[in-house]
Design a protein around this motif. Sequence first.
Motif, PDB file in Angstrom:
ATOM      1  N   ILE A   4       0.838  -1.205   0.000  1.00  0.00           N
ATOM      2  CA  ILE A   4       0.000   0.000   0.000  1.00  0.00           C
ATOM      3  C   ILE A   4       0.871   1.253   0.000  1.00  0.00           C
ATOM      4  CG2 ILE A   4      -1.694   1.325   1.329  1.00  0.00           C
ATOM      5  CD1 ILE A   4      -2.796  -1.370   2.331  1.00  0.00           C
ATOM      6  N   ASP A   5       1.902   1.265   0.825  1.00  0.00           N
ATOM      7  CA  ASP A   5       2.807   2.412   0.870  1.00  0.00           C
ATOM      8  C   ASP A   5       3.479   2.623  -0.486  1.00  0.00           C
ATOM      9  OD1 ASP A   5       4.417   4.364   2.777  1.00  0.00           O
ATOM     10  OD2 ASP A   5       5.908   3.351   1.516  1.00  0.00           O
ATOM     11  N   ASN A   6       3.929   1.543  -1.127  1.00  0.00           N
ATOM     12  CA  ASN A   6       4.556   1.664  -2.448  1.00  0.00           C
ATOM     13  C   ASN A   6       3.583   2.243  -3.461  1.00  0.00           C
ATOM     14  OD1 ASN A   6       6.818   0.465  -1.331  1.00  0.00           O
ATOM     15  ND2 ASN A   6       6.316  -1.582  -2.091  1.00  0.00           N
ATOM     16  N   ALA A   7       2.320   1.786  -3.401  1.00  0.00           N
ATOM     17  CA  ALA A   7       1.306   2.289  -4.324  1.00  0.00           C
ATOM     18  C   ALA A   7       1.049   3.784  -4.104  1.00  0.00           C
ATOM     19  CB  ALA A   7       0.016   1.489  -4.158  1.00  0.00           C
ATOM     20  N   LEU A   8       1.086   4.217  -2.853  1.00  0.00           N
ATOM     21  CA  LEU A   8       0.870   5.645  -2.558  1.00  0.00           C
ATOM     22  C   LEU A   8       2.036   6.495  -3.069  1.00  0.00           C
ATOM     23  CD1 LEU A   8      -0.685   5.395   1.020  1.00  0.00           C
ATOM     24  CD2 LEU A   8      -1.847   6.050  -1.109  1.00  0.00           C
ATOM     25  N   LEU A 182       8.152  -5.835   2.590  1.00  0.00           N
ATOM     26  CA  LEU A 182       7.850  -6.464   3.875  1.00  0.00           C
ATOM     27  C   LEU A 182       8.041  -5.547   5.081  1.00  0.00           C
ATOM     28  CD1 LEU A 182       9.690  -9.860   3.198  1.00  0.00           C
ATOM     29  CD2 LEU A 182       7.228  -9.453   3.089  1.00  0.00           C
ATOM     30  N   ASP A 183       8.748  -4.441   4.915  1.00  0.00           N
ATOM     31  CA  ASP A 183       9.107  -3.592   6.059  1.00  0.00           C
ATOM     32  C   ASP A 183       8.481  -2.203   5.983  1.00  0.00           C
ATOM     33  OD1 ASP A 183      10.726  -5.611   7.120  1.00  0.00           O
ATOM     34  OD2 ASP A 183      12.442  -4.975   5.945  1.00  0.00           O
ATOM     35  N   GLY A 184       7.201  -2.139   5.613  1.00  0.00           N
ATOM     36  CA  GLY A 184       6.519  -0.847   5.638  1.00  0.00           C
ATOM     37  C   GLY A 184       6.702  -0.006   4.404  1.00  0.00           C
ATOM     38  N   GLY A 185       7.024  -0.647   3.277  1.00  0.00           N
ATOM     39  CA  GLY A 185       7.093   0.068   2.013  1.00  0.00           C
ATOM     40  C   GLY A 185       8.349   0.914   1.858  1.00  0.00           C
ATOM     41  N   ILE A 186       8.320   1.794   0.868  1.00  0.00           N
ATOM     42  CA  ILE A 186       9.450   2.690   0.628  1.00  0.00           C
ATOM     43  C   ILE A 186       9.692   3.569   1.852  1.00  0.00           C
ATOM     44  CG2 ILE A 186      10.219   4.657  -0.762  1.00  0.00           C
ATOM     45  CD1 ILE A 186       8.721   3.354  -3.137  1.00  0.00           C
ATOM     46  N   LEU A 206      16.262  -6.008  -0.123  1.00  0.00           N
ATOM     47  CA  LEU A 206      15.951  -7.411  -0.376  1.00  0.00           C
ATOM     48  C   LEU A 206      15.319  -7.601  -1.756  1.00  0.00           C
ATOM     49  CD1 LEU A 206      15.556 -10.363   0.492  1.00  0.00           C
ATOM     50  CD2 LEU A 206      13.439  -9.648   1.621  1.00  0.00           C
ATOM     51  N   LEU A 207      16.069  -8.249  -2.648  1.00  0.00           N
ATOM     52  CA  LEU A 207      15.609  -8.530  -4.005  1.00  0.00           C
ATOM     53  C   LEU A 207      15.211  -7.248  -4.732  1.00  0.00           C
ATOM     54  CD1 LEU A 207      13.723 -11.888  -3.477  1.00  0.00           C
ATOM     55  CD2 LEU A 207      15.825 -11.515  -4.764  1.00  0.00           C
ATOM     56  N   GLY A 208      14.716  -7.429  -5.964  1.00  0.00           N
ATOM     57  CA  GLY A 208      14.572  -6.300  -6.853  1.00  0.00           C
ATOM     58  C   GLY A 208      13.210  -5.645  -6.844  1.00  0.00           C
ATOM     59  N   GLY A 209      12.844  -5.139  -8.020  1.00  0.00           N
ATOM     60  CA  GLY A 209      11.586  -4.448  -8.172  1.00  0.00           C
ATOM     61  C   GLY A 209      11.755  -2.949  -8.249  1.00  0.00           C
ATOM     62  N   PRO A 210      10.806  -2.275  -8.905  1.00  0.00           N
ATOM     63  CA  PRO A 210      10.893  -0.817  -9.088  1.00  0.00           C
ATOM     64  C   PRO A 210      10.977  -0.031  -7.788  1.00  0.00           C
ATOM     65  CG  PRO A 210       9.214  -1.769 -10.527  1.00  0.00           C
ATOM     66  CD  PRO A 210       9.657  -2.864  -9.612  1.00  0.00           C
ATOM     67  N   ALA A 211      10.265  -0.478  -6.740  1.00  0.00           N
ATOM     68  CA  ALA A 211      10.303   0.268  -5.476  1.00  0.00           C
ATOM     69  C   ALA A 211      11.726   0.339  -4.938  1.00  0.00           C
ATOM     70  CB  ALA A 211       9.381  -0.388  -4.447  1.00  0.00           C
ATOM     71  N   HIS A 212      12.468  -0.755  -5.068  1.00  0.00           N
ATOM     72  CA  HIS A 212      13.840  -0.765  -4.574  1.00  0.00           C
ATOM     73  C   HIS A 212      14.784   0.011  -5.482  1.00  0.00           C
ATOM     74  CE1 HIS A 212      13.229  -4.504  -1.824  1.00  0.00           C
ATOM     75  NE2 HIS A 212      12.812  -3.376  -1.272  1.00  0.00           N
ATOM     76  N   MET A 213      14.504   0.038  -6.769  1.00  0.00           N
ATOM     77  CA  MET A 213      15.335   0.863  -7.656  1.00  0.00           C
ATOM     78  C   MET A 213      15.257   2.327  -7.231  1.00  0.00           C
ATOM     79  SD  MET A 213      14.436  -0.615 -11.426  1.00  0.00           S
ATOM     80  CE  MET A 213      14.038  -2.339 -11.667  1.00  0.00           C
ATOM     81  N   HIS A 214      14.042   2.803  -7.014  1.00  0.00           N
ATOM     82  CA  HIS A 214      13.871   4.219  -6.662  1.00  0.00           C
ATOM     83  C   HIS A 214      14.426   4.512  -5.277  1.00  0.00           C
ATOM     84  CE1 HIS A 214      11.416   5.567 -10.106  1.00  0.00           C
ATOM     85  NE2 HIS A 214      11.009   4.310 -10.132  1.00  0.00           N
TER      86      HIS A 214
END
Length: 284
Positions: A4-8, A182-186, A206-214
Motif C-alpha cells: 500500500i505504501d509503495n502504491a501511494l 515487507l518492512d513498511g514500504g518505501i 531485499l531482491l529487486g523491483g521498481p520500489a527498490h530501484m527508486h
Amino acid sequence: MGPIDNALWDLAGHHYDESVSTLLGGYRHSLPTYASTTFVDDNRGLDSPGAFADYAEDYLERGYEGFKFHGHPDTRPEFDIAICEALDERVGGELDLMIDSSSLYETYANAVKVGRALDDLDFFWYEDPLYDGGVSGTVVRKLVSEFDTPILGLEHVRTGPYGTVNHLADEAADLVRASAHLDGGITGVMKTANAVEGFGLDVELLLGGPAHMHAMSALRNSSYFEHGLLHPESNWLLNQGYEGEPESIAEDGTMTVPDGPGLGVDIDWEFVEERLADHTAISA
C-alpha cells in the motif's frame, strides 16, 4: 502495509509528474548490481559447484559486479563451502562474492565452519547464517566478533528501524537488510536506511523491483541492487507482472532506474488477473 505504501508513492509521483526517485531526492540513475541465484537445485541447472562457477562466469561477462548464491536447502554446509571455493577459483577478484544461508544452519558450529571458509576466501558478506532467523542478538553478536567477513542480517526480522537500532547498538550485525515489500514500504526502507546510516553502516535491499530501484537511487549507504532470483531455466516471480522488462541491465552491468512518473512502470494486468484471488472495491 508495504504494497500500500509503495502504491501511494507511485500515486504521488503521478500527481506531481515526477519519478519516486526525484521525490526521494535520488542522486543516481544507474545502480551497481549483483546476480542473485536461486537455491542449490539437485535436479537441474544449479546442481554442483562447477555449475555455479559457470553461471557466475556468465554474469561476469555480462558486466555484473557481484554474485551471490543461496545455500543448500537441506543444510549441507560442506556443499556450500565447495561452491564458495569453486566461485573463488573461477571469478574471485573479479566479482564480489556473497552467500545467503537463509537462516538454514541449525547449529552454531556449522555457521562457524562456513564463516571461517569465507574469511579464507575473502567473501564480500555472509548473510543470515543461523536458524533463529537473526532474532537472537546475542548469538549474532558472537558471529560478528568471530569473523572478518561482514555479517548481513535481519532479513527475517520484521521490526523495521526499531529492531535494527537495537541490533546495531548491541553490535549484532555488520550490514542490515530492508525490504519495501515487507518492512513498511518505501517509507519503511528509508527510515531503516537512515537509522543504519547513523551507525556508519550499510543497508542492502531485499531482491529487486521498481520500489527498490527508486529507494536505492536516494541511498548513499547501499552497495548493490539485488537482481534475482536467477536460474538458468526459470524466471523468478518478482521479475514478472510488469509490461516490458523494468529490471534491465545496461552494458556496464548496472541497473537503470525508471525515469517516468511514479515508479515509472506499467502493470501487466493480464498477469494480475490470471492470479487474482479476490477483489474488493473501496469507495470514498
